[in-house]
Design a protein around this motif. Structure first.
Motif, mmCIF file in Angstrom:
data_model
loop_
_atom_site.group_PDB
_atom_site.id
_atom_site.type_symbol
_atom_site.label_atom_id
_atom_site.label_comp_id
_atom_site.label_asym_id
_atom_site.label_seq_id
_atom_site.Cartn_x
_atom_site.Cartn_y
_atom_site.Cartn_z
ATOM 1 N N SER A 139 0.831 -1.207 0.000
ATOM 2 C CA SER A 139 0.000 0.000 0.000
ATOM 3 C C SER A 139 0.868 1.262 0.000
ATOM 4 N N ASP A 140 2.180 1.079 -0.096
ATOM 5 C CA ASP A 140 3.084 2.225 -0.055
ATOM 6 C C ASP A 140 3.122 2.958 -1.397
ATOM 7 N N ALA A 141 3.353 4.268 -1.314
ATOM 8 C CA ALA A 141 3.445 5.067 -2.539
ATOM 9 C C ALA A 141 4.721 4.721 -3.297
ATOM 10 N N LYS A 142 5.785 4.401 -2.552
ATOM 11 C CA LYS A 142 7.032 4.004 -3.199
ATOM 12 C C LYS A 142 7.393 2.602 -2.728
ATOM 13 N N ARG A 143 7.975 1.839 -3.636
ATOM 14 C CA ARG A 143 8.287 0.453 -3.290
ATOM 15 C C ARG A 143 9.785 0.193 -3.383
ATOM 16 N N VAL A 144 10.270 -0.513 -2.378
ATOM 17 C CA VAL A 144 11.698 -0.823 -2.290
ATOM 18 C C VAL A 144 11.828 -2.347 -2.321
ATOM 19 N N ILE A 145 12.479 -2.834 -3.356
ATOM 20 C CA ILE A 145 12.386 -4.262 -3.674
ATOM 21 C C ILE A 145 13.773 -4.841 -3.941
ATOM 22 N N THR A 146 14.031 -6.047 -3.418
ATOM 23 C CA THR A 146 15.178 -6.786 -3.932
ATOM 24 C C THR A 146 14.642 -7.945 -4.783
ATOM 25 N N VAL A 147 15.442 -8.317 -5.761
ATOM 26 C CA VAL A 147 15.001 -9.245 -6.798
ATOM 27 C C VAL A 147 15.867 -10.493 -6.762
ATOM 28 N N ARG A 148 15.243 -11.656 -6.671
ATOM 29 C CA ARG A 148 16.010 -12.898 -6.818
ATOM 30 C C ARG A 148 16.295 -13.057 -8.304
ATOM 31 N N ALA A 149 17.517 -12.764 -8.682
ATOM 32 C CA ALA A 149 17.858 -12.634 -10.105
ATOM 33 C C ALA A 149 17.620 -13.921 -10.874
ATOM 34 N N THR A 150 17.802 -15.071 -10.220
ATOM 35 C CA THR A 150 17.659 -16.333 -10.956
ATOM 36 C C THR A 150 16.234 -16.553 -11.457
ATOM 37 N N ALA A 151 15.275 -15.794 -10.929
ATOM 38 C CA ALA A 151 13.879 -15.978 -11.334
ATOM 39 C C ALA A 151 13.532 -15.172 -12.581
ATOM 40 N N PHE A 152 14.462 -14.362 -13.073
ATOM 41 C CA PHE A 152 14.174 -13.509 -14.221
ATOM 42 C C PHE A 152 15.208 -13.724 -15.325
ATOM 43 N N LYS A 153 14.745 -13.608 -16.569
ATOM 44 C CA LYS A 153 15.677 -13.706 -17.709
ATOM 45 C C LYS A 153 16.478 -12.410 -17.809
ATOM 46 N N ALA A 154 17.674 -12.506 -18.309
ATOM 47 C CA ALA A 154 18.497 -11.303 -18.475
ATOM 48 C C ALA A 154 17.953 -10.446 -19.613
ATOM 49 N N ALA A 155 17.872 -9.137 -19.381
ATOM 50 C CA ALA A 155 17.493 -8.215 -20.461
ATOM 51 C C ALA A 155 18.575 -8.263 -21.540
#
Lengths: 314, 249
Positions: A139-155
């Protein structure tokens, strides 16, 4: 909506985790900027500018940022957040270190190690050592996130974003860098390797670990990993640990040798595409997740595997 | 020197978490609960610092249900001197926990806050960093080795690629990683002694109140399960299958 991605790098090379985090950011918006905070990062910024889909690359340089000190990173990122709705960093030891600070200073809830972007404010993340997946809506206006990189394909590469310098912030006046011992290796990085060969407690000694695991890894061009038991016993350095509290890996091929398969280890490798287990105990839990299991003593199985790979031209 | 050690009551590390069938969370009914393992390492380290004569008092603080008193008793049995329970049946988010701990830190004025790097339930790995930021005290996470002196603490940290050593001015926040130490088993006499130590039971309101959460849990699901594959005959069979069947060589 605009999103800031904080790059993973070592002041010389941009790490692939950055490309993967950009992919997560692009699932939120097309306005993705990358911050390269460090010291002497002109080359890294140029590498970041080539990531397809990146709008702009920001650079911030100071001595403390060069050592990726958490207080310096949060002090650099927080003032930038006036222009962004979210900040994403890969869940590396650096990302985990500074990102919650940014959340605290913005008075928002951090969202750790996401594995899926469900919507602009909704994310999925593993909890309980990966035994459950939690989908949370912020519900926050700004979001602070860490990403488990292995779950995403490389751009992909192919972009040409402009680069601009920003204020590095106040540094870390109460924290001083003393020294570091970074292992130098010609092998691929554990978290990004296509093949990982891991050894467990069955190795029995550091000498045996080197003798058995490393030549096999080198034949396959693989990174070397270890179970917590092997690291705790001193057979392998801390940095090799794969598991809930170590590195999370998801290579094309994961070969577990003499690893029983404790929950905490499985949490770190169960998303690998293909899992091979070699263990003399046919009842070892690792066989419950392995695509290919070889019930054999590693002492005979690994030399045979080396020979079979050689015969197959590998 | 006073050391503050926040401790959390969490699912026992040997218990496999099971997701509730209605997807509202993890089933904790009749499940063994213990002190979060990283918190235990933090308590052990604080006690070792006291045994070396580097600290005078160790205060263990927990935020949780009334049963979290048992978690504090465990810390007292290892060697903490007294406890504070901020009793709540809510499951506060890391930001709220960090705010409450900040209020405790301002009231207790420790020189060092030593805590676990993460709890094995939420796996957030956030409270120590947030507490450091809110207090504006320096931080060293993922501690592998701690050298404490009256004005500074030198912390060797586990980082990707190896180890990094930082020196922080006190007061500071340090979070413990796995290999910092191996916690002792509390002896029976120490368990008995712990029963006589004080635990102050407080409420969140005593420390400025707990805010509302910022995250709504929409669902908790079980991850896709891997199924056991095949047993291969020998190494040659394995290589052949990896090449042709799996296509990963």
């Amino acid at each position: 909506m605009a999103v800031l991605v904080v790059a993973d790098h070592d002041n010389a090379q941009l790490k692939d985790n950055t490309h993967k985090t950009v992919t997560a950011a692009l699932a939120l918006t097309s306005d993705v900027d990358v911050l390269v905070a460090g010291a002497g990062v002109t080359d890294v910024a140029a590498q970041a500018a080539r990531i397809a889909g990146v709008r702009k690359v920001l650079t911030a340089e100071s001595e403390a940022l060069g050592k990726q000190i958490a207080e310096a990173l949060s002090g650099c990122v927080v003032p930038l957040m006036g222009g962004y709705d979210a900040v994403l960093a890969p869940a590396t030891s650096v990302g985990k270190n500074f990102s919650p600070r940014v959340a605290a200073l913005l008075d928002v809830a951090p969202i750790s190690e996401i594995v899926e972007v469900v919507g602009a404010d909704t994310f999925t993340r593993p909890i309980y050592a990966g035994n459950a997946l939690e989908t949370v809506q912020s519900s926050d206006a700004k979001r602070v996130i860490t990403v488990r990189a292995t779950a995403f394909k490389a751009a992909e590469e192919g972009g040409s974003a402009p680069v601009e310098a920003v204020d590095p912030g106040p540094g870390a006046p109460a924290t001083r860098f003393v020294s570091e011992e970074i292992l130098k290796s010609d092998r691929p990085e554990l978290a990004a390797a296509k093949i990982v060969v891991s050894g467990g407690r069955a190795m029995g000694s550091a000498e045996e670990f080197h003798r058995v695991i490393e030549p096999l890894a080198d034949r396959l061009g693989a990174a070397v990993g270890a179970s917590r038991a092997a690291v705790d016993a001193g057979y392998a350095p801390n940095d090799y640990q794969v598991g809930q509290t170590g590195k999370v890996v998801a290579p094309q091929l994961y070969i577990a040798i003499g690893i029983s398969g404790a929950i905490q280890h499985l949490a770190g490798m169960k998303d690998s595409k293909v899992i091979v287990a070699i263990n003399k105990d046919a009842d070892a839990p690792i066989f419950q997740v392995a695509d290919y299991g070889l019930v054999a003593d590693y002492k005979t199985a690994v030399p045979e595997l080396m020979a079979a790979l050689a015969a197959a031209g590998k | 020197m006073k050391i503050l050690v926040p401790v959390k009551r969490a699912i026992d590390s040997n218990v496999k978490a099971r997701v509730k069938s209605d997807q509202t969370g993890v089933d904790l009914a009749n499940v063994k609960m213990s002190m979060n393992p990283f918190c235990e390492i933090a308590v052990e380290e604080a006690v070792r610092l006291k045994e070396k004569g580097l600290a005078e008092e160790i205060v263990a603080v927990s935020i949780g249900p009334i049963q979290a008193q048992e978690t504090i008793r465990t810390a007292l049995a290892i060697g903490a001197d007294r406890g504070i329970l901020i009793q709540t049946d809510a499951d506060p988010e890391p930001l709220e926990v960090a705010k409450l701990l900040k209020a405790v830190a301002l009231a207790e004025a420790p020189r060092l806050i030593l805590m676990g790097k993460q709890a094995i339930d939420g796996d957030n790995n956030a409270v120590g960093q947030m507490l450091s930021a809110l207090l504006d005290w320096p931080q060293a996470t993922f501690a592998y080795k701690i050298e404490l002196s009256p004005q500074v603490v030198r912390v060797t940290r586990e980082v990707d690629g190896g180890l990094q050593t930082l020196e922080l001015d006190l007061p500071a926040v340090v979070t413990a990683d796995l290999r910092l130490n191996e916690p002792r088993y509390a002896s029976l006499p120490n368990i008995m002694k712990a029963k006589k130590k004080t635990i102050d039971v407080k409420t969140a309101d005593d420390y400025g109140g707990a805010g509302a959460g910022h995250l709504k849990v929409l669902r908790v699901t079980e991850p896709a399960r891997r199924t056991a594959g095949v047993k291969v005959e020998n190494a040659a069979d394995l290589v052949a299958r990896l090449k042709t069947e799996a296509g990963v060589l």
